[in-house]
Scaffold this active site. Structure first.
Site, PDB file in Angstrom:
ATOM      1  N   GLY A  12     -12.327  -9.004  -8.113  1.00  0.00           N
ATOM      2  CA  GLY A  12     -13.708  -9.068  -8.594  1.00  0.00           C
ATOM      3  C   GLY A  12     -13.990  -7.940  -9.567  1.00  0.00           C
TER       4      GLY A  12
ATOM      5  N   ASP B 204      -5.352  -5.547   1.210  1.00  0.00           N
ATOM      6  CA  ASP B 204      -4.731  -6.853   1.480  1.00  0.00           C
ATOM      7  C   ASP B 204      -3.400  -7.073   0.765  1.00  0.00           C
ATOM      8  OD1 ASP B 204      -6.780  -7.697   3.097  1.00  0.00           O
ATOM      9  OD2 ASP B 204      -7.967  -8.468   1.430  1.00  0.00           O
TER      10      ASP B 204
ATOM     11  N   ARG C  19      -9.310  -0.156   7.228  1.00  0.00           N
ATOM     12  CA  ARG C  19      -9.603   0.423   5.904  1.00  0.00           C
ATOM     13  C   ARG C  19      -8.758   1.661   5.673  1.00  0.00           C
ATOM     14  NH1 ARG C  19     -11.163  -2.757   2.092  1.00  0.00           N
ATOM     15  NH2 ARG C  19     -12.597  -4.280   2.903  1.00  0.00           N
TER      16      ARG C  19
ATOM     17  N   ASN D  27      17.482  11.339   2.157  1.00  0.00           N
ATOM     18  CA  ASN D  27      17.618  10.354   1.079  1.00  0.00           C
ATOM     19  C   ASN D  27      18.712  10.754   0.084  1.00  0.00           C
ATOM     20  OD1 ASN D  27      16.953   7.925  -0.091  1.00  0.00           O
ATOM     21  ND2 ASN D  27      15.380   8.788  -1.421  1.00  0.00           N
TER      22      ASN D  27
ATOM     23  N   GLY E  91      16.356  18.596   3.657  1.00  0.00           N
ATOM     24  CA  GLY E  91      16.859  17.813   2.527  1.00  0.00           C
ATOM     25  C   GLY E  91      18.270  18.189   2.120  1.00  0.00           C
TER      26      GLY E  91
ATOM     27  N   HIS F 214      12.575  20.523  12.682  1.00  0.00           N
ATOM     28  CA  HIS F 214      12.884  19.170  13.150  1.00  0.00           C
ATOM     29  C   HIS F 214      11.678  18.252  13.276  1.00  0.00           C
ATOM     30  CE1 HIS F 214      16.659  21.137  13.760  1.00  0.00           C
ATOM     31  NE2 HIS F 214      17.221  19.943  13.900  1.00  0.00           N
TER      32      HIS F 214
ATOM     33  N   GLN G  86      10.225  17.291  10.977  1.00  0.00           N
ATOM     34  CA  GLN G  86      10.371  16.391   9.831  1.00  0.00           C
ATOM     35  C   GLN G  86      11.107  15.087  10.135  1.00  0.00           C
ATOM     36  OE1 GLN G  86      11.319  18.889   6.114  1.00  0.00           O
ATOM     37  NE2 GLN G  86      11.610  20.275   7.832  1.00  0.00           N
TER      38      GLN G  86
ATOM     39  N   ARG H 103      27.216  16.785  -1.052  1.00  0.00           N
ATOM     40  CA  ARG H 103      26.843  15.731  -0.095  1.00  0.00           C
ATOM     41  C   ARG H 103      25.602  14.973  -0.553  1.00  0.00           C
ATOM     42  NH1 ARG H 103      29.445  16.288   4.534  1.00  0.00           N
ATOM     43  NH2 ARG H 103      27.849  15.430   5.901  1.00  0.00           N
TER      44      ARG H 103
HETATM   45  P1  ATP Z   1     -12.264  -6.614  -2.642  1.00  0.00           P
HETATM   46  O1  ATP Z   1     -10.868  -7.112  -2.803  1.00  0.00           O
HETATM   47  O2  ATP Z   1     -12.371  -5.452  -1.739  1.00  0.00           O
HETATM   48  O3  ATP Z   1     -13.260  -7.679  -2.344  1.00  0.00           O
HETATM   49  P2  ATP Z   1     -13.237  -6.753  -5.296  1.00  0.00           P
HETATM   50  O4  ATP Z   1     -13.139  -5.861  -6.485  1.00  0.00           O
HETATM   51  O5  ATP Z   1     -12.656  -8.119  -5.443  1.00  0.00           O
HETATM   52  O6  ATP Z   1     -12.632  -5.991  -4.084  1.00  0.00           O
HETATM   53  P3  ATP Z   1     -15.918  -7.801  -5.369  1.00  0.00           P
HETATM   54  O7  ATP Z   1     -17.091  -7.546  -4.478  1.00  0.00           O
HETATM   55  O8  ATP Z   1     -15.479  -9.183  -5.564  1.00  0.00           O
HETATM   56  O9  ATP Z   1     -14.771  -6.861  -4.834  1.00  0.00           O
HETATM   57  O10 ATP Z   1     -16.248  -7.205  -6.809  1.00  0.00           O
HETATM   58  C1  ATP Z   1     -16.738  -5.878  -6.955  1.00  0.00           C
HETATM   59  C2  ATP Z   1     -17.859  -5.870  -7.954  1.00  0.00           C
HETATM   60  O11 ATP Z   1     -17.354  -6.322  -9.230  1.00  0.00           O
HETATM   61  C3  ATP Z   1     -18.999  -6.818  -7.651  1.00  0.00           C
HETATM   62  O12 ATP Z   1     -19.928  -6.230  -6.763  1.00  0.00           O
HETATM   63  C4  ATP Z   1     -19.597  -7.056  -9.009  1.00  0.00           C
HETATM   64  O13 ATP Z   1     -20.434  -5.988  -9.374  1.00  0.00           O
HETATM   65  C5  ATP Z   1     -18.372  -7.031  -9.924  1.00  0.00           C
HETATM   66  N1  ATP Z   1     -17.934  -8.412 -10.198  1.00  0.00           N
HETATM   67  C6  ATP Z   1     -17.163  -9.189  -9.422  1.00  0.00           C
HETATM   68  N2  ATP Z   1     -16.953 -10.381  -9.985  1.00  0.00           N
HETATM   69  C7  ATP Z   1     -17.610 -10.358 -11.153  1.00  0.00           C
HETATM   70  C8  ATP Z   1     -17.780 -11.285 -12.223  1.00  0.00           C
HETATM   71  N3  ATP Z   1     -17.225 -12.500 -12.187  1.00  0.00           N
HETATM   72  N4  ATP Z   1     -18.531 -10.909 -13.287  1.00  0.00           N
HETATM   73  C9  ATP Z   1     -19.080  -9.695 -13.322  1.00  0.00           C
HETATM   74  N5  ATP Z   1     -18.948  -8.789 -12.355  1.00  0.00           N
HETATM   75  C10 ATP Z   1     -18.242  -9.106 -11.288  1.00  0.00           C
END
Ligand code: ATP
Length: 772
Positions: free
Chosen positions: A120, A166, A301, A532, A575, A666, A668, A745
């Site tokens: 997003g 994720d 988280r 390593n 190491g 140790h 570590q 080594r």
């Molecule tokens: P997560 O994976 O944690 O959900 P994300 O970045 O996908 O992270 P979103 O809430 O989908 O989280 O997007 C974060 C912000 O990005 C939104 O609150 C919005 O402000 C902006 N955003 C998301 N999609 C759009 C879009 N299509 N156009 C404009 N702004 C967007």
């Protein structure tokens, strides 16, 4: 797994104002990204601006957009979440909000934006970029901005960094925060496993992942869970309930007391019907198994980031600044991605589109496509999980040939040794072979301390640190006696799990094949050492666990040093002659410098660091300075010991600061192995059994040769397994010898060598003469 490949030389060094924001769900490592971007930007002559609360701050402007100085990101590395905060911003989804955002950017003279978040966030940024010219036009037409104000900012540069627990973004192998999340899940599942065992209970554990089963699958692999449900591989609606109950009941009949089932929150069956934790619980209760549900929720988280996420985030921050400096109006917006363990830029919107395609493929029941869209590691992991979790009714050996596979641990204990053994034992049994434990190294073999391992013997070994078989550092010595015992025990394939001693022993045995037919068997080594240093792999088992143990200790030490305001700690790390741990831990804890054999140590270097401390603490009139660390590899110098360095630092500081030492020792080795080491252990072990099968040439009994049943002198049949790039490969020791510095080594190859300058750059303000 990553490599730092800075393109400093290629990037032009236009002074830019770079805005940066974190948006969407928070993930561990976001702060490390911000720190890295801020400091690299400053050292490249740019001005970083933090935009608070993601797009909300961009829309609101005012004091939500703040110029950041070097010291503003002090202490950021070890903190979870995002200190510049995040928000979901509805108004940015609308034209009005983006118009306001463009206005605020121009008012602050910013036309480059690094956005950290999920799909997003990346989509929103790309929308802003595509609308940028029309937004500016509108702002001028409505009198909000003048032609002069917009003229220097004709195009907007966007760079995306994917922060998501994720690990659901396409075109990148890993996202920032996913591994820390996995740490938290594993800790939780390990704790639940012990109570499950005590009460002979089943636990159904729900983990995050609406369309992506990465967390659930990797958690199942690294916790040794008994069943997993992920959206990409839905079970058959008609069958799964019975299959699951039968499997669990069979395990119970075999004597297993605890059952762990992991369910992704978006798990479904192949009719797209949701599979919920409580549905599973009810089924098991009906089958008379005491069952509880645990939903892990926001624990996932992450909190304090693990070593991997700190380094991944830091290195991606560097690449993002370089990508900003390289950008032109014609290049599409890049996303910083990790592919084949290297950083590359992928087209941001293509990645977003492919990511959405996974959910679409699932919705269309095209599950094969959904799996294809995941990275190869995901698919490999799934297969490895199946082959080490479900006992086959009828073992399938290669052409009816069964191997007696000796498994031996050699060298110091390292996280993942037991997990690798467990996986090897189970695949071996499922393939019709006999896994034979050789206890206490070669000494144990000579004492005939060997026994066959069963499926249940190794059940809880995934999470166990140390070495359940017992390990010693003694290399193969009396070859005649070893050959004699191998023959006597009927061992016709050998799996070594260990460090440089295991590697050396494998070489010795393979070189003595002409003399001892008992060594003419397939032999493979899984590198397991915190240092390593074994050739043939970029990462050995145990190195990630150790890195986390060092980072944990260093965080505590740094906190203590910071409380004392003016204190420099010289921390000694393991190491041997390999500086990997010192360098990568140095990056993860924000050490001022790292002293490692690969770079040498001299009075000149010590003097430079003293100068730096004197300058920094001298300028800190208000005594707000944090503590500082130097990481010293144990073998860097016989003269400049840890004590000597601390004394030099203290004396030359002339009272401006004091100095202390800490020798981690140790500790570590770490306790329970990290998820990364558990996953690598499983993948290595499964492939090793395949390797042993492939190179076991069975002689034809009708030929009446005097040779043993399994006989090979093929140099390819004695190898070390390892990670190179994103591939897992077995390299014959005959080739690896050429890449080995036997006196030191270690391997001649060290992909991490160019990370040290970055450690200095990120912690030493003024390192590149930028200090005012
Ligand atoms: P997560 O994976 O944690 O959900 P994300 O970045 O996908 O992270 P979103 O809430 O989908 O989280 O997007 C974060 C912000 O990005 C939104 O609150 C919005 O402000 C902006 N955003 C998301 N999609 C759009 C879009 N299509 N156009 C404009 N702004 C967007």
């Amino acid at each position: 797994t990553f490599k730092f490949s800075s393109n400093n030389d290629k990037a032009n060094s236009v002074k830019k104002r770079i805005g940066l924001l974190t948006s969407g769900g928070d993930s561990s490592g976001m702060n490390a990204v911000v720190r890295s971007i801020v400091r690299v930007a400053i050292s490249r002559g740019c001005e970083p601006y933090a935009i608070y609360e993601g797009y909300e701050g961009l829309v609101q402007g005012g004091n939500m957009i703040k110029k950041f100085e070097w010291s503003d990101v002090r202490g950021y590395l070890s903190v979870g979440g995002t200190l510049i905060r995040t928000a979901r911003c509805q108004s940015f989804r609308e034209h009005k909000g983006r118009l306001q955002a463009a206005h605020n950017l121009i008012k602050n003279g910013i036309d480059a934006l690094i956005v950290c978040g999920g799909d997003g966030t990346l989509t929103g940024a790309d929308t802003l970029r595509s609308e940028w010219p029309s937004l500016l036009k509108e702002l001028v037409q409505t009198g909000k901005l003048t032609e002069e104000e917009v003229a220097p900012h004709t195009y907007l540069t966007i760079v995306g960094i994917v922060c998501s627990i994720d690990n659901d973004m396409a075109l990148t192998d890993i996202t920032i925060g996913a591994v820390t999340s996995l740490h938290r899940i594993c800790e939780a599942v390990d704790s639940i496993s012990s109570t499950a065992f005590s009460h002979s209970r089943a636990f159904v554990i729900e983990v995050m992942g609406r369309h992506c089963g990465w967390l659930a699958l990797m958690a199942a692999i690294s916790s040794g869970a008994d069943y997993v449900f992920i959206p990409e591989r839905p079970p058959e609606a008609e069958k799964w309930k019975k299959e699951m109950c039968d499997t669990i009941e069979k395990q119970r009949e075999a004597g297993k007391r605890n059952t762990i089932i992991i369910v992704a929150e978006g798990a479904i069956d192949d009719n797209l019907e949701p599979i919920k934790a409580d549905d599973i619980r009810k089924l098991l209760v009906d089958a008379k198994i005491d069952t509880r549900v645990t939903t892990l929720g926001h624990i996932q988280r992450g909190g304090r980031p693990c070593a991997y996420d700190r380094n991944l985030a830091t290195l991606q921050g560097v690449e993002a600044v370089e990508a900003v400096l390289r950008a032109t109006p014609d290049t599409s917006s890049p996303m910083i991605s990790v592919r084949e363990n290297k950083f590359v830029c992928e087209p941001l919107m293509k990645a977003v589109e492919l990511t959405h395609q996974v959910a679409e493929a699932i919705a269309e029941k095209n599950f094969r496509r959904a799996m294809e869209l995941r990275d190869p590691e995901f698919n490999e992991g799934y297969e490895a999980y199946l082959s080490t979790t479900f006992m086959k009714d009828k073992a399938t050996s290669q052409g009816n040939h069964s191997l007696k596979i000796g498994i031996i641990h050699i060298g110091a204990p390292a996280g993942g040794m037991n997990a690798a053994t467990r996986a090897a034992v189970r695949v071996a049994i499922n393939h019709g072979h006999k896994p034979i434990a050789i206890h206490n190294g070669f000494a144990g073999l000579l004492q005939e301390n060997v026994h066959e391992l069963s499926w249940l013997d190794v059940d809880d070994w995934t999470s166990k640190g140390g070495s359940e078989l017992g390990t010693t550092k003694a290399e193969a010595d009396d070859l005649e006696l070893i050959a004699c015992q191998l023959q006597k025990q009927g061992i016709n394939a050998l799996l070594f799990i260990g460090g440089f001693e295991a590697y050396s022993s494998l070489i010795k045995l393979s070189k003595a094949r002409n003399k001892y037919p008992a060594f003419c068997i397939p032999m493979v080594c899984i590198p397991a050492t915190i240092s390593n240093n074994v050739p043939g792999t970029e990462f050995s088992l145990g190195s990630d666990t150790s890195l986390n143990a060092i980072v944990d200790s260093c965080d505590v030490i740094k906190q203590s040093a910071s409380a004392s305001r003016r204190r420099v700690f010289v921390v000694e790390v393991h190491g041997g002659n390999c500086g990997y741990l010192a360098v990568m831990a140095g990056l993860a804890v924000g050490a001022t410098n790292v002293y490692a054999p690969e770079y040498g140590l001299s009075l000149k270097i010590l003097q430079e660091d003293v100068n730096h401390f004197v300058r920094r603490y001298g300028a800190d009139k208000k005594r707000t300075s944090s503590g500082r660390l130097i990481l010293r590899n144990e073998s860097v110098s016989n003269t400049y010991t840890t004590d000597v360095i601390a004394n030099i630092m203290q004396t030359e500081g002339q009272g401006l600061y004091d100095s202390r030492t800490s020798i981690l020792g140790h500790i570590q080795q770490g306790g329970s192995p990290s998820p990364m080491d558990r996953i690598r252990a499983k993948t290595f072990a499964v492939k090793c059994v395949h390797f042993l099968e492939k190179h076991a040439h069975f002689s034809d009994p009708s030929e009446k040769t005097k040779l043993p049943e399994v006989y090979t002198k093929d140099p390819e049949s004695a190898a070390v397994i390892g990670i190179t790039g994103a591939q897992i490969v077995c390299t014959p020791v005959s080739k690896l010898e050429l890449e080995t510095e036997f006196d030191k080594r270690k391997s001649k190859k060290a992909w991490w060598l160019n990370v040290k300058p970055l450690v200095e750059l990120l912690s030493k303000w003024g390192y590149s003469d930028n200090e005012p």
